[in-house]
Write a protein that holds these residues in place. Structure first.
Motif, PDB file in Angstrom:
ATOM      1  N   ASP A   1       0.831  -1.206   0.000  1.00 54.64           N
ATOM      2  CA  ASP A   1       0.000   0.000   0.000  1.00 54.64           C
ATOM      3  C   ASP A   1       0.867   1.258   0.000  1.00 54.64           C
ATOM      4  OD1 ASP A   1      -2.360  -1.430   0.050  1.00 54.64           O
ATOM      5  OD2 ASP A   1      -2.465  -1.462   2.242  1.00 54.64           O
ATOM      6  N   ILE A   2       1.914   1.229   0.837  1.00 55.72           N
ATOM      7  CA  ILE A   2       2.805   2.399   0.938  1.00 55.72           C
ATOM      8  C   ILE A   2       3.527   2.638  -0.384  1.00 55.72           C
ATOM      9  CG2 ILE A   2       4.822   3.351   2.115  1.00 55.72           C
ATOM     10  CD1 ILE A   2       3.980   1.716   4.586  1.00 55.72           C
ATOM     11  N   ALA A   3       4.001   1.557  -0.989  1.00 57.52           N
ATOM     12  CA  ALA A   3       4.708   1.678  -2.267  1.00 57.52           C
ATOM     13  C   ALA A   3       3.811   2.294  -3.331  1.00 57.52           C
ATOM     14  CB  ALA A   3       5.209   0.305  -2.723  1.00 57.52           C
ATOM     15  N   ALA A   4       2.556   1.834  -3.381  1.00 51.04           N
ATOM     16  CA  ALA A   4       1.622   2.375  -4.370  1.00 51.04           C
ATOM     17  C   ALA A   4       1.299   3.830  -4.088  1.00 51.04           C
ATOM     18  CB  ALA A   4       0.336   1.544  -4.369  1.00 51.04           C
ATOM     19  N   ARG A   5       1.138   4.180  -2.817  1.00 52.09           N
ATOM     20  CA  ARG A   5       0.762   5.536  -2.443  1.00 52.09           C
ATOM     21  C   ARG A   5       1.888   6.530  -2.755  1.00 52.09           C
ATOM     22  NH1 ARG A   5      -2.844   7.356   1.606  1.00 52.09           N
ATOM     23  NH2 ARG A   5      -3.793   5.294   1.405  1.00 52.09           N
ATOM     24  N   LEU A   6       3.136   6.118  -2.519  1.00 50.04           N
ATOM     25  CA  LEU A   6       4.273   7.027  -2.664  1.00 50.04           C
ATOM     26  C   LEU A   6       5.004   6.863  -3.992  1.00 50.04           C
ATOM     27  CD1 LEU A   6       5.774   6.843   0.937  1.00 50.04           C
ATOM     28  CD2 LEU A   6       4.162   8.500   0.000  1.00 50.04           C
ATOM     29  N   VAL A   7       4.520   5.966  -4.846  1.00 47.77           N
ATOM     30  CA  VAL A   7       5.143   5.695  -6.142  1.00 47.77           C
ATOM     31  C   VAL A   7       6.603   5.273  -5.945  1.00 47.77           C
ATOM     32  CG1 VAL A   7       5.326   6.504  -8.530  1.00 47.77           C
ATOM     33  CG2 VAL A   7       3.710   7.594  -6.991  1.00 47.77           C
ATOM     34  N   LEU A   8       6.796   4.300  -5.064  1.00 41.42           N
ATOM     35  CA  LEU A   8       8.117   3.742  -4.796  1.00 41.42           C
ATOM     36  C   LEU A   8       8.097   2.255  -5.093  1.00 41.42           C
ATOM     37  CD1 LEU A   8       8.887   5.402  -1.338  1.00 41.42           C
ATOM     38  CD2 LEU A   8       9.768   6.112  -3.551  1.00 41.42           C
ATOM     39  N   SER A   9       9.272   1.669  -5.254  1.00 47.53           N
ATOM     40  CA  SER A   9       9.336   0.226  -5.437  1.00 47.53           C
ATOM     41  C   SER A   9       9.176  -0.464  -4.075  1.00 47.53           C
ATOM     42  CB  SER A   9      10.683  -0.173  -6.045  1.00 47.53           C
ATOM     43  OG  SER A   9      11.730   0.003  -5.105  1.00 47.53           O
ATOM     44  N   PRO A  10       8.629  -1.690  -4.051  1.00 46.44           N
ATOM     45  CA  PRO A  10       8.504  -2.426  -2.786  1.00 46.44           C
ATOM     46  C   PRO A  10       9.841  -2.574  -2.074  1.00 46.44           C
ATOM     47  CG  PRO A  10       7.169  -3.475  -4.468  1.00 46.44           C
ATOM     48  CD  PRO A  10       7.995  -2.417  -5.178  1.00 46.44           C
ATOM     49  N   LYS A  11      10.916  -2.765  -2.838  1.00 46.17           N
ATOM     50  CA  LYS A  11      12.238  -2.917  -2.227  1.00 46.17           C
ATOM     51  C   LYS A  11      12.650  -1.640  -1.506  1.00 46.17           C
ATOM     52  CE  LYS A  11      17.077  -3.962  -3.237  1.00 46.17           C
ATOM     53  NZ  LYS A  11      18.077  -4.282  -4.288  1.00 46.17           N
ATOM     54  N   THR A  12      12.370  -0.486  -2.110  1.00 47.13           N
ATOM     55  CA  THR A  12      12.710   0.784  -1.477  1.00 47.13           C
ATOM     56  C   THR A  12      11.944   0.958  -0.180  1.00 47.13           C
ATOM     57  OG1 THR A  12      13.231   1.846  -3.591  1.00 47.13           O
ATOM     58  CG2 THR A  12      12.665   3.290  -1.749  1.00 47.13           C
ATOM     59  N   VAL A  13      10.659   0.582  -0.185  1.00 49.06           N
ATOM     60  CA  VAL A  13       9.856   0.690   1.036  1.00 49.06           C
ATOM     61  C   VAL A  13      10.402  -0.240   2.111  1.00 49.06           C
ATOM     62  CG1 VAL A  13       7.573   0.334   2.055  1.00 49.06           C
ATOM     63  CG2 VAL A  13       7.781   1.418  -0.180  1.00 49.06           C
ATOM     64  N   ARG A  14      10.751  -1.476   1.738  1.00 48.65           N
ATOM     65  CA  ARG A  14      11.314  -2.418   2.712  1.00 48.65           C
ATOM     66  C   ARG A  14      12.587  -1.859   3.336  1.00 48.65           C
ATOM     67  NH1 ARG A  14       9.991  -6.275  -1.275  1.00 48.65           N
ATOM     68  NH2 ARG A  14      12.184  -6.424  -1.915  1.00 48.65           N
ATOM     69  N   ASN A  15      13.424  -1.236   2.527  1.00 51.35           N
ATOM     70  CA  ASN A  15      14.661  -0.651   3.055  1.00 51.35           C
ATOM     71  C   ASN A  15      14.357   0.480   4.036  1.00 51.35           C
ATOM     72  OD1 ASN A  15      16.236  -2.374   1.524  1.00 51.35           O
ATOM     73  ND2 ASN A  15      16.513  -0.913  -0.148  1.00 51.35           N
ATOM     74  N   HIS A  16      13.364   1.280   3.706  1.00 53.91           N
ATOM     75  CA  HIS A  16      12.978   2.359   4.608  1.00 53.91           C
ATOM     76  C   HIS A  16      12.459   1.810   5.931  1.00 53.91           C
ATOM     77  CE1 HIS A  16      13.663   5.885   2.241  1.00 53.91           C
ATOM     78  NE2 HIS A  16      12.855   5.520   1.265  1.00 53.91           N
ATOM     79  N   VAL A  17      11.618   0.788   5.851  1.00 56.19           N
ATOM     80  CA  VAL A  17      11.063   0.195   7.075  1.00 56.19           C
ATOM     81  C   VAL A  17      12.187  -0.362   7.936  1.00 56.19           C
ATOM     82  CG1 VAL A  17       9.609  -1.650   8.001  1.00 56.19           C
ATOM     83  CG2 VAL A  17       8.809  -0.294   6.057  1.00 56.19           C
TER      84      VAL A  17
END
Length: 224
Positions: free
Chosen positions: A176-192
């Protein structure tokens, strides 16, 4: 008119060769050196003092962002244009914070590349169309403003990490976060992962409770 003296810093020989051929095909540019690593880029920048450096981000040794920072610490008059395949927000803003004057994707057409080099050499800030669109989306999107309100509880987080923590507090999944922020899932995982480390919590649930305690989300912790 003096030619623009250019240093190319990229670990791919074919890409360096293509850039050299392009720059040598025009009368107002001169390639004075090539570097295959970030460390070589720093060393050659110091010795050659180019007008413009075309800097890749991912290279052996120090990356292009750190190389940019080190070069400008000692030679602030050098203009650096990032040329990379990375178009995520973190890379873009890290390059800007390091002092890069421009950011261009490697898929840019030749005319766009030459125009960017000329603009940067004159001190202009230049971004390719794709990057400019991402910047407009980032600044135009609705997001929490860091450094005010509950953000004071998480000064160690970057604006992007604070934004993602807010979504975690709202029970949003990484997808959901990746779609909302137009980021890749991998980028979101790294941020988390960075958020968990900085907050010194064991997992996503603990991060969520820390966010609720600070006033983020819907304070679901009160429901239990």
């Amino acid at each position: 008119m003096d030619s623009i003296r250019v240093l190319i810093a990229d670990d791919h020989p074919l890409f360096r060769g293509g850039l050299r051929a392009l720059l040598e095909s025009v009368p107002d540019m001169q390639v004075i050196g090539e570097a295959a690593t970030g460390d070589e880029g720093v060393s050659l920048a110091r010795s050659l003092q180019p007008d413009v450096i075309l800097m890749d981000i991912k290279m052996p040794g120090i990356n292009g962002i750190e190389a940019t920072r080190r070069i400008l610490n000692t030679s602030p008059h050098i203009h650096i244009l990032i040329m990379t395949m990375f178009e995520d927000d973190d890379s873009i803003f890290a390059a800007i914070r390091a002092g890069a004057r421009g950011y261009l994707l490697k898929g840019a057409v030749q005319e766009e590349t030459l125009r960017a080099i000329r603009a940067v050499s004159h001190g202009e800030a230049i971004f390719g169309p794709a990057i400019a669109e991402r910047l407009m989306h980032y600044f135009g999107s609705t997001r929490p403003t860091a450094k005010r309100g509950p953000a004071q509880f998480f000064p160690e987080l970057t604006e992007r990490e604070y934004e993602i923590l807010t979504f975690i507090a709202q029970r949003k999944s990484n997808a959901d976060i990746a779609a909302r922020l137009v980021l890749s899932p991998k980028t979101v995982r790294n941020h988390v992962s960075n958020i968990l480390s900085k907050l010194q919590v064991a997992d996503r649930t603990e991060a969520m409770h820390a966010a609720w305690t600070a006033g983020l989300g819907q304070r679901e912790y009160e429901e239990g």
